[in-house]
Design a protein around this motif. Structure first.
Motif, PDB file in Angstrom:
ATOM      1  N   LEU A 212       2.301   1.237  10.148  1.00 40.31           N
ATOM      2  CA  LEU A 212       2.197   1.124   8.694  1.00 40.31           C
ATOM      3  C   LEU A 212       1.214   2.128   8.113  1.00 40.31           C
ATOM      4  O   LEU A 212       1.465   2.700   7.045  1.00 40.31           O
ATOM      5  CB  LEU A 212       1.788  -0.310   8.335  1.00 40.31           C
ATOM      6  CG  LEU A 212       1.549  -0.614   6.857  1.00 40.31           C
ATOM      7  CD1 LEU A 212       2.825  -0.373   6.050  1.00 40.31           C
ATOM      8  CD2 LEU A 212       1.072  -2.047   6.680  1.00 40.31           C
ATOM      9  N   TRP A 213       0.098   2.340   8.804  1.00 46.74           N
ATOM     10  CA  TRP A 213      -0.932   3.209   8.237  1.00 46.74           C
ATOM     11  C   TRP A 213      -0.456   4.653   8.096  1.00 46.74           C
ATOM     12  O   TRP A 213      -0.815   5.335   7.140  1.00 46.74           O
ATOM     13  CB  TRP A 213      -2.190   3.152   9.092  1.00 46.74           C
ATOM     14  CG  TRP A 213      -3.367   3.801   8.431  1.00 46.74           C
ATOM     15  CD1 TRP A 213      -3.964   4.972   8.763  1.00 46.74           C
ATOM     16  CD2 TRP A 213      -4.092   3.314   7.289  1.00 46.74           C
ATOM     17  NE1 TRP A 213      -4.999   5.250   7.911  1.00 46.74           N
ATOM     18  CE2 TRP A 213      -5.104   4.240   7.007  1.00 46.74           C
ATOM     19  CE3 TRP A 213      -3.967   2.164   6.499  1.00 46.74           C
ATOM     20  CZ2 TRP A 213      -5.996   4.062   5.953  1.00 46.74           C
ATOM     21  CZ3 TRP A 213      -4.858   1.991   5.465  1.00 46.74           C
ATOM     22  CH2 TRP A 213      -5.849   2.925   5.196  1.00 46.74           C
ATOM     23  N   SER A 214       0.377   5.126   9.047  1.00 44.70           N
ATOM     24  CA  SER A 214       0.898   6.493   8.935  1.00 44.70           C
ATOM     25  C   SER A 214       1.823   6.629   7.726  1.00 44.70           C
ATOM     26  O   SER A 214       1.856   7.685   7.074  1.00 44.70           O
ATOM     27  CB  SER A 214       1.634   6.878  10.218  1.00 44.70           C
ATOM     28  OG  SER A 214       2.741   6.027  10.430  1.00 44.70           O
ATOM     29  N   ILE A 215       2.578   5.572   7.417  1.00 39.51           N
ATOM     30  CA  ILE A 215       3.422   5.605   6.223  1.00 39.51           C
ATOM     31  C   ILE A 215       2.558   5.665   4.970  1.00 39.51           C
ATOM     32  O   ILE A 215       2.833   6.432   4.038  1.00 39.51           O
ATOM     33  CB  ILE A 215       4.354   4.377   6.190  1.00 39.51           C
ATOM     34  CG1 ILE A 215       5.307   4.390   7.384  1.00 39.51           C
ATOM     35  CG2 ILE A 215       5.155   4.340   4.886  1.00 39.51           C
ATOM     36  CD1 ILE A 215       6.199   3.162   7.466  1.00 39.51           C
ATOM     37  N   ILE A 216       1.509   4.857   4.958  1.00 33.39           N
ATOM     38  CA  ILE A 216       0.625   4.848   3.784  1.00 33.39           C
ATOM     39  C   ILE A 216      -0.046   6.201   3.604  1.00 33.39           C
ATOM     40  O   ILE A 216      -0.165   6.712   2.474  1.00 33.39           O
ATOM     41  CB  ILE A 216      -0.418   3.722   3.936  1.00 33.39           C
ATOM     42  CG1 ILE A 216       0.273   2.360   3.937  1.00 33.39           C
ATOM     43  CG2 ILE A 216      -1.437   3.779   2.805  1.00 33.39           C
ATOM     44  CD1 ILE A 216      -0.667   1.197   4.193  1.00 33.39           C
ATOM     45  N   LYS A 217      -0.475   6.823   4.686  1.00 31.81           N
ATOM     46  CA  LYS A 217      -1.148   8.134   4.600  1.00 31.81           C
ATOM     47  C   LYS A 217      -0.234   9.192   4.002  1.00 31.81           C
ATOM     48  O   LYS A 217      -0.694  10.110   3.319  1.00 31.81           O
ATOM     49  CB  LYS A 217      -1.608   8.573   5.982  1.00 31.81           C
ATOM     50  CG  LYS A 217      -2.895   7.906   6.453  1.00 31.81           C
ATOM     51  CD  LYS A 217      -3.215   8.304   7.880  1.00 31.81           C
ATOM     52  CE  LYS A 217      -3.278   9.823   8.018  1.00 31.81           C
ATOM     53  NZ  LYS A 217      -3.587  10.210   9.428  1.00 31.81           N
ATOM     54  N   SER A 218       1.082   9.093   4.271  1.00 32.04           N
ATOM     55  CA  SER A 218       2.000  10.112   3.773  1.00 32.04           C
ATOM     56  C   SER A 218       2.111  10.097   2.249  1.00 32.04           C
ATOM     57  O   SER A 218       2.588  11.076   1.664  1.00 32.04           O
ATOM     58  CB  SER A 218       3.382   9.917   4.392  1.00 32.04           C
ATOM     59  OG  SER A 218       3.966   8.695   3.965  1.00 32.04           O
ATOM     60  N   TYR A 219       1.667   9.031   1.583  1.00 31.33           N
ATOM     61  CA  TYR A 219       1.709   8.963   0.120  1.00 31.33           C
ATOM     62  C   TYR A 219       0.393   9.410  -0.530  1.00 31.33           C
ATOM     63  O   TYR A 219       0.277   9.354  -1.755  1.00 31.33           O
ATOM     64  CB  TYR A 219       2.052   7.541  -0.330  1.00 31.33           C
ATOM     65  CG  TYR A 219       3.502   7.202  -0.135  1.00 31.33           C
ATOM     66  CD1 TYR A 219       4.421   7.295  -1.175  1.00 31.33           C
ATOM     67  CD2 TYR A 219       3.979   6.802   1.107  1.00 31.33           C
ATOM     68  CE1 TYR A 219       5.753   6.989  -0.988  1.00 31.33           C
ATOM     69  CE2 TYR A 219       5.318   6.490   1.303  1.00 31.33           C
ATOM     70  CZ  TYR A 219       6.190   6.591   0.254  1.00 31.33           C
ATOM     71  OH  TYR A 219       7.524   6.291   0.436  1.00 31.33           O
ATOM     72  N   GLN A 220      -0.581   9.799   0.294  1.00 31.90           N
ATOM     73  CA  GLN A 220      -1.850  10.345  -0.172  1.00 31.90           C
ATOM     74  C   GLN A 220      -2.561   9.449  -1.194  1.00 31.90           C
ATOM     75  O   GLN A 220      -2.985   9.912  -2.258  1.00 31.90           O
ATOM     76  CB  GLN A 220      -1.638  11.739  -0.771  1.00 31.90           C
ATOM     77  CG  GLN A 220      -0.960  12.729   0.152  1.00 31.90           C
ATOM     78  CD  GLN A 220      -0.694  14.068  -0.507  1.00 31.90           C
ATOM     79  OE1 GLN A 220      -1.275  14.390  -1.540  1.00 31.90           O
ATOM     80  NE2 GLN A 220       0.179  14.859   0.098  1.00 31.90           N
TER      81      GLN A 220
END
Length: 291
Positions: A212-220
């Protein structure tokens, strides 16, 4: 010699069982307030916040404009080139050695891999910029997180189904060599199904949280928004998995309870019939006989 009447175990009725379940739930809620609060918050998120915010027209235009700048053909060509060079390197590589031709093929493969990684990194950065215009709480961000959750959830269920099938087969083979009734076998299968689904869905939730955290990071997002969304998504996933397992366990317990009540009723009827027959025999034996 008179036989003792058959003892029949009294199973509590539905209202008593319901009171026990409610009292147990209250005790758990008081004892584990954090878990209960996370579960209730997750249920609330699933009910009222499951779709995300709509994009404005300006956000839609910016998102599509940035996404259209990603060169998919370049990535496809770089990926094809890397595949060809990798196959050439494997074909020229020996078991324990690599001659000059093998080294040239290896250099070409590594160069193709660097180009492919660079093109993918550029595409990822542009995709991340497009996602940043939408935001993690938008319908795009929520939809991507939901797709990730459903993918892991489906994998967890598939694991549980496969494992349960193998367990049922091996338990059936083992039960053939010993004196085991059908009811006992089905009960063991049911317990294994519940355990397998618990393991599979809990592991699916863990893998979902891990990615989940990698998905969140992609939205900056900013740190506060990222942490808020992470906690919200984790609570929602936990609430869904917990509710799914509770429904499964409740259905299984209800089925066992219904079968036990039916068995209790049959034993009571048999006991009443046996008592009536015994009284009739006693009356017959005690009546006067005339010569």
């Amino acid at each position: 010699m008179n036989r003792q009447p058959q003892q029949v175990a009294v199973i509590p009725d539905v209202s008593t069982v319901g009171e026990l379940v409610v009292s147990g739930a209250r005790y758990f809620a008081k004892k584990h307030k954090v878990i209960t609060g996370a579960y209730l918050f997750g249920i609330l998120v699933l009910i009222i916040g499951g779709t995300g915010t709509k994009l404005t027209l300006d956000q839609q235009r910016q998102y599509k404009r940035i996404m259209n700048t990603i060169d998919l053909n370049a990535e496809y060509e770089a990926s094809s080139r890397y595949g060809r060079t990798y196959e050439a390197y494997r074909a020229s590589k020996g078991w324990f050695s690599c001659d000059s031709l093998c080294q040239r093929n290896k250099d070409r493969m590594e160069d193709a891999k660097r180009q492919l990684d660079a093109i993918r990194a550029e595409g990822y950065n542009r995709m991340s910029d497009a996602k940043a215009t939408a935001g993690i709480f938008s319908e795009i961000g929520v939809g991507e997180v939901k797709d990730s959750f459903w993918g892991h959830f489906h994998s967890g269920k598939q694991f549980a189904k496969r494992q349960s099938m193998w367990d049922a087969m091996f338990m059936g083979i083992r039960s053939m060599g010993r004196d085991e009734g059908m009811a006992e076998y089905l009960l063991r299968v049911l317990m294994n199904v519940l355990i397998n689904f618990s393991i599979g869905l809990v592991m699916a939730l863990v893998f979902f949280m891990w990615g989940l955290w990698s998905i969140i990071k992609s939205y900056q997002p900013d740190p506060f928004t990222a942490l808020l969304f992470f906690l919200t998504a984790v609570c929602a996933g936990f609430a869904f998995v917990a509710s799914y397992l509770l429904i499964m366990y409740g259905a299984a317990a209800g089925g066992i309870y219904g079968m036990a009540k039916m068995a209790e009723g049959n034993l009571r009827i048999q006991g009443q019939q046996g008592g009536a027959g015994q009284r009739q025999r006693m009356q017959y034996n005690n009546r006067p006989h005339y010569e």
